[in-house]
Design an enzyme around this catalytic site. Structure first.
Site, PDB file in Angstrom:
ATOM      1  N   ASN A 225       4.114  -2.043  10.448  1.00 29.17           N
ATOM      2  CA  ASN A 225       5.464  -2.522  10.753  1.00 29.17           C
ATOM      3  C   ASN A 225       5.476  -2.655  12.277  1.00 29.17           C
ATOM      4  OD1 ASN A 225       6.268  -2.353   8.011  1.00 29.17           O
ATOM      5  ND2 ASN A 225       6.450  -0.144   8.260  1.00 29.17           N
ATOM      6  N   LYS A 302       0.858  -7.325   8.475  1.00 28.51           N
ATOM      7  CA  LYS A 302       1.728  -7.143   7.310  1.00 28.51           C
ATOM      8  C   LYS A 302       2.796  -8.216   7.434  1.00 28.51           C
ATOM      9  CE  LYS A 302       5.079  -3.812   5.377  1.00 28.51           C
ATOM     10  NZ  LYS A 302       5.518  -2.399   5.408  1.00 28.51           N
ATOM     11  N   GLU A 306       8.486  -5.974   2.671  1.00 27.19           N
ATOM     12  CA  GLU A 306       9.465  -4.972   3.111  1.00 27.19           C
ATOM     13  C   GLU A 306      10.221  -5.440   4.359  1.00 27.19           C
ATOM     14  OE1 GLU A 306       7.707  -0.855   1.441  1.00 27.19           O
ATOM     15  OE2 GLU A 306       6.910  -1.402   3.396  1.00 27.19           O
ATOM     16  N   ARG A 339      -2.757  -8.196   5.001  1.00 23.56           N
ATOM     17  CA  ARG A 339      -2.500  -7.233   3.922  1.00 23.56           C
ATOM     18  C   ARG A 339      -1.897  -7.892   2.687  1.00 23.56           C
ATOM     19  NH1 ARG A 339       0.996  -3.010   4.973  1.00 23.56           N
ATOM     20  NH2 ARG A 339      -0.245  -1.344   4.083  1.00 23.56           N
ATOM     21  N   ARG A 351       7.248  -4.982 -10.167  1.00 30.68           N
ATOM     22  CA  ARG A 351       6.791  -4.980  -8.777  1.00 30.68           C
ATOM     23  C   ARG A 351       5.274  -4.981  -8.660  1.00 30.68           C
ATOM     24  NH1 ARG A 351       8.128  -0.144  -4.515  1.00 30.68           N
ATOM     25  NH2 ARG A 351       6.277  -0.476  -3.253  1.00 30.68           N
ATOM     26  N   ASP A 380       1.690   1.738  -4.794  1.00 32.89           N
ATOM     27  CA  ASP A 380       1.809   2.229  -3.423  1.00 32.89           C
ATOM     28  C   ASP A 380       1.247   3.642  -3.266  1.00 32.89           C
ATOM     29  OD1 ASP A 380       2.448   2.316  -0.787  1.00 32.89           O
ATOM     30  OD2 ASP A 380       4.591   2.626  -1.073  1.00 32.89           O
ATOM     31  N   GLU A 402      -7.880  -0.634   0.958  1.00 33.13           N
ATOM     32  CA  GLU A 402      -7.021   0.200   1.804  1.00 33.13           C
ATOM     33  C   GLU A 402      -6.658   1.472   1.051  1.00 33.13           C
ATOM     34  OE1 GLU A 402      -3.680  -1.751   3.796  1.00 33.13           O
ATOM     35  OE2 GLU A 402      -2.519   0.094   3.748  1.00 33.13           O
ATOM     36  N   GLU A 408       1.223  10.443   1.777  1.00 30.50           N
ATOM     37  CA  GLU A 408       2.674  10.244   1.710  1.00 30.50           C
ATOM     38  C   GLU A 408       3.261  10.708   0.383  1.00 30.50           C
ATOM     39  OE1 GLU A 408       3.450   6.098   2.201  1.00 30.50           O
ATOM     40  OE2 GLU A 408       5.535   6.238   1.535  1.00 30.50           O
ATOM     41  N   HIS A 536       5.801   7.063  -8.929  1.00 30.29           N
ATOM     42  CA  HIS A 536       6.941   6.806  -8.036  1.00 30.29           C
ATOM     43  C   HIS A 536       8.224   7.493  -8.486  1.00 30.29           C
ATOM     44  CE1 HIS A 536       8.653   4.880  -4.609  1.00 30.29           C
ATOM     45  NE2 HIS A 536       7.663   4.006  -4.481  1.00 30.29           N
TER      46      HIS A 536
HETATM   47  C1  BDP Z   1       4.508   2.431   2.004  1.00 34.48           C
HETATM   48  C2  BDP Z   1       5.194   3.235   3.041  1.00 34.48           C
HETATM   49  C3  BDP Z   1       5.766   2.403   4.162  1.00 34.48           C
HETATM   50  C4  BDP Z   1       4.715   1.433   4.658  1.00 34.48           C
HETATM   51  C5  BDP Z   1       4.223   0.589   3.519  1.00 34.48           C
HETATM   52  C6  BDP Z   1       3.056  -0.325   3.880  1.00 34.48           C
HETATM   53  O1  BDP Z   1       6.236   3.965   2.425  1.00 34.48           O
HETATM   54  O2  BDP Z   1       6.196   3.286   5.157  1.00 34.48           O
HETATM   55  O3  BDP Z   1       5.218   0.634   5.680  1.00 34.48           O
HETATM   56  O4  BDP Z   1       3.715   1.414   2.504  1.00 34.48           O
HETATM   57  O5  BDP Z   1       1.954  -0.031   3.464  1.00 34.48           O
HETATM   58  O6  BDP Z   1       3.617   3.306   1.396  1.00 34.48           O
HETATM   59  O7  BDP Z   1       3.250  -1.330   4.532  1.00 34.48           O
END
Ligand code: BDP
Length: 721
Positions: A225, A302, A306, A339, A351, A380, A402, A408, A536
């Protein structure tokens, strides 16, 4: 009497001098003397002086590391000499010049970055040769030799040849310029932007050493990000200073590119990748970056995920966006790592379909210097996901793996979860893209599709904590990642054993026990958090702790969207009667996943909505199996605690108590997870928790009220029972 106390005092002083404080800062590069006296005698006999031929910064780094390491391991200084003059040499060189024929022929298998370590006789003297076809290979070989000694390897008949299977082995930092770390649980960002380029923290070099010791050769310094500021004239000298420290260790610097940078810092009105002014802006920017950092690796991007800007904002494709960067980077030998984690603003039917649906049609449209980077699973970084269906599906586009080291979703800094087991599971999964044996490992090492370049990445788990990774055991995940990136065919257990020997203890019985605890740890987390293919159901935002009940404004961010519990059953139907995501896999994987009778238990609820009374291969109905699995998770943590207590005599007090403390938290939180999840799912199954299993300690309402602070740096949840 007096004599006795003098002796005791002397003994205490001696012990104190030997037992350096174990803060964890040294990671696996501790270089302690072997416990085994015979081995120590052999090492002292065979290793007497060091000869490093060459004086490049990389070879100087090798010399420095060998001096440091050998001094520690042998317990005495090692002479550094210009040439071999007597027996017991360790010769290091980045070429085959002047070496015996068996070594030069072994070097043919070492490639550009690999190495040969061999016992040899040169000029009538016996010694050890560490040779490579490059200086960086010689540095990798030096670390490998030290590892051999640290793990108790014998010097008799020493003959090692090793070369990496994957070219680009990256660590991706999610670090912000204000030094916060997205999903970081180990303190602040290592990069001290405010004092750069003037001051170079000693940590930069130690970070580079650690990476080189496991073969990592790229680091993306900033968050996906992205903040456009990092590529401004203000920041580039800072980036260049970090690159200067990492360079001798073979670690190239990459940055994340914010797609809208031409607007934000370039004053343009658009960031359209087909607009000539935008393309020209990026070209100049990349020229400027290369002028500051000649070996700049490229960009990680990226886009359109999001809420991040991207080519789709201008009606263009991911390929249009990636190719714009690729064209500007190509003259400098740079690459774009684009990505595939796309998570759009429209709520999809499923999703986990999205990345495949968007990227598969683009296969063949990317420039030669583009990688598409795919998370290990399609959702994720969950405790367990089936492998991502894009692996095997893009034969014309080099796909990079990746992984996420920062855990997390697996208990973050506190819970012990050794990810080696996960890496192994994913890498060995068979995609069947070209029949049996089309493993994910063979997709990313390029051998399946003949990719022109190959890469792997992991989201870093390091920060300014003294032990680097928040907990001592989290170091093992950084280590295991590097070792798997070098050799995708290695085994998680073997890597764990090396790590324990280098990091914790060389006592063989203790090593076996700790490795066992590590090897059951990831499955333990899967069981007490998300057994049988659930995913999740973590608390919203910080993802620490259970909240299967949560309903968010956006459906596809809500735990209820993912588990789909109702009075009939549990799980997400991804078969043809549901989202048909199974169709993204090759046959026979697809058929196996789609068939309720054939799908592995571990992915059951990922692919099927299963009736509560459906009977599993265990003979138990779904509800009872869920109870069994949640309890198995708790039991495994208790087993890990027992192991840890049993090995106490072999572990230093500092790290023993840190780990024991964390295991205590993990045991409590495993019960929290179990009780919260079961009491919630019970409202749908309407079935009792069978004997002899514990009933939840509290009401569902109680669990729903437990809160963790939203921005956890070192968070503890309020009222965890
Ligand atoms: C998720 C995370 C987020 C990341 C996103 C990503 O919660 O903070 O920005 O992946 O990989 O796991 O871009």
């Amino acid at each position: 009497m007096i004599r006795a106390s003098v002796l005791t005092l002397a003994a205490i002083l001696l012990i104190a001098a030997n037992a350096q404080a174990e803060t964890g800062y040294e990671l696996w590069l501790r270089y302690r003397r072997p416990l085994d006296a015979t081995l120590l005698a052999q090492y002292r006999e065979e290793i007497r002086h060091l000869v490093v031929l060459g004086s490049s910064p990389t070879l100087l780094a090798a010399r420095e590391e060998l001096e440091r390491g050998l001094t520690g391991i042998l317990g005495r200084a090692v002479g550094v000499e210009r040439a071999i003059s007597h027996r017991g040499f360790v010769l290091v060189q980045g070429s085959g010049n002047g070496l015996p024929r068996d070594i030069t022929s072994a070097l043919m298998r070492a490639g550009g970055e690999g190495y040969v370590i061999r016992a040899a006789t040169i000029g009538g003297h016996r010694g050890i040769v560490i040779a490579a076809n490059s200086d960086i290979g010689a540095l990798y070989g030096s670390f490998a030799f030290l590892r051999h000694l640290q793990t108790g390897g014998s010097l008799v008949g020493l003959a090692i040849v090793s070369a990496p299977r994957i070219q680009l082995r990256m660590l991706d930092h999610w670090d912000n310029l204000n030094r916060s770390v997205e999903r970081g649980y180990a303190g602040l960002s290592l990069w001290e932007w405010d004092s750069l380029p003037g001051r170079l923290s000693p940590r930069y070099k130690d970070y580079a050493r650690a990476n080189a010791s496991i073969g990592i050769n790229g680091a993306a310094l900033t968050n996906v990000n992205a903040n456009a500021k990092v590529i401004t004239a203000e920041y580039l000298p800072k980036v260049a200073a970090i690159a200067g420290v990492l360079r001798p260790y073979g670690v190239r610097v990459f940055l994340t590119a914010r797609f809208s940078a031409p607007i934000e810092i370039g004053g343009l009105k658009t960031a359209d990748p087909l607009d000539p002014a935008v393309r020209e802006w990026w070209k100049r920017k990349i020229d400027e970056i290369h002028a500051a950092i000649p070996d700049f690796g490229g960009f990680v991007v990226k886009a359109n995920s999001e809420g991040q800007p991207g080519p789709q904002d201008y009606g263009r494709t991911h390929a249009d966006g990636a190719n714009m960067f690729a064209d500007a980077l190509a003259p400098h030998g740079g690459v774009v790592i684009w990505r595939a984690f796309v998570y759009s603003s429209e709520v999809p039917k499923d999703r986990v379909r999205q990345a495949y649906d968007e990227f598969k049609p683009l296969d063949g449209q990317f420039r030669d210097n583009v990688f598409v980077q795919v998370k290990n699973g399609a959702l994720d970084f969950q405790p367990r996901e089936p492998f991502h269906p894009l692996f095997g599906a893009m034969p014309k586009t080099p796909l990079m793996m990746e992984f996420q080291l920062t855990k997390e979703y697996l208990g973050q800094d506190t819970h012990l979860a050794y990810l080696g087991a996960e890496f192994e599971e994913v890498l060995r999964a068979d995609t069947f893209a070209k029949g049996t044996g089309s493993t994910v490992a063979r997709v990313i090492d390029g051998s399946l599709h003949g990719y022109r370049h190959t890469g792997i990445a992991a989201v870093a788990n390091v920060g300014t904590d003294t032990n680097w990774t928040g907990s001592n055991f989290n170091q093992a995940n950084w280590y295991a990642y590097g070792r798997f990136a070098w050799n995708t065919e290695t085994s998680a257990a073997a890597i764990a054993a090396d790590w324990v020997r280098q990091t914790l203890t060389n006592d063989s019985a203790a090593v076996r026990q700790v490795v066992h605890a590590m090897m059951i740890s990831r499955e333990a987390v899967v069981n007490y958090m998300t057994p049988l293919g659930l995913a999740h159901i973590m608390a919203t935002g910080h993802h620490y702790g259970p909240a299967p009940w949560a309903v968010l404004p956006r459906a596809d961010q809500s735990p209820v969207y993912f588990h789909r519990a109702d009075t009939l059953g549990l799980g997400f139907d991804r078969t043809p009667t549901g989202s048909n995501q199974v169709a993204q896999y090759f046959a026979p994987v697809r058929d196996r996943y789609a068939n309720l009778a054939a799908v592995p238990d571990s992915n059951l609820l990922w692919f099927h909505h299963v009736p509560w009374d459906y009977r599993l291969p265990s003979g138990r109905i779904l509800w009872d199996e869920l109870v069994v699995r949640y309890n198995a998770g708790v039991d495994s943590v208790r087993a890990m605690q027992r192991v840890w207590n049993a090995v106490r005599p072999s572990i230093d007090a500092e790290r023993f108590s840190e780990v024991a403390g964390f295991l205590g938290i993990q045991e409590r939180e495993a019960r929290w997870w179990r009780d919260a999840a079961l009491s919630y799912f019970q409202t749908f199954s309407r079935r009792p928790i069978p004997a002899p299993y514990d009933q939840p300690a509290h009401t569902l309402e109680y669990y729903r009220q437990v809160r963790c602070p939203a921005n956890r740096l070192k968070p503890r949840c309020e009222t965890v029972p």
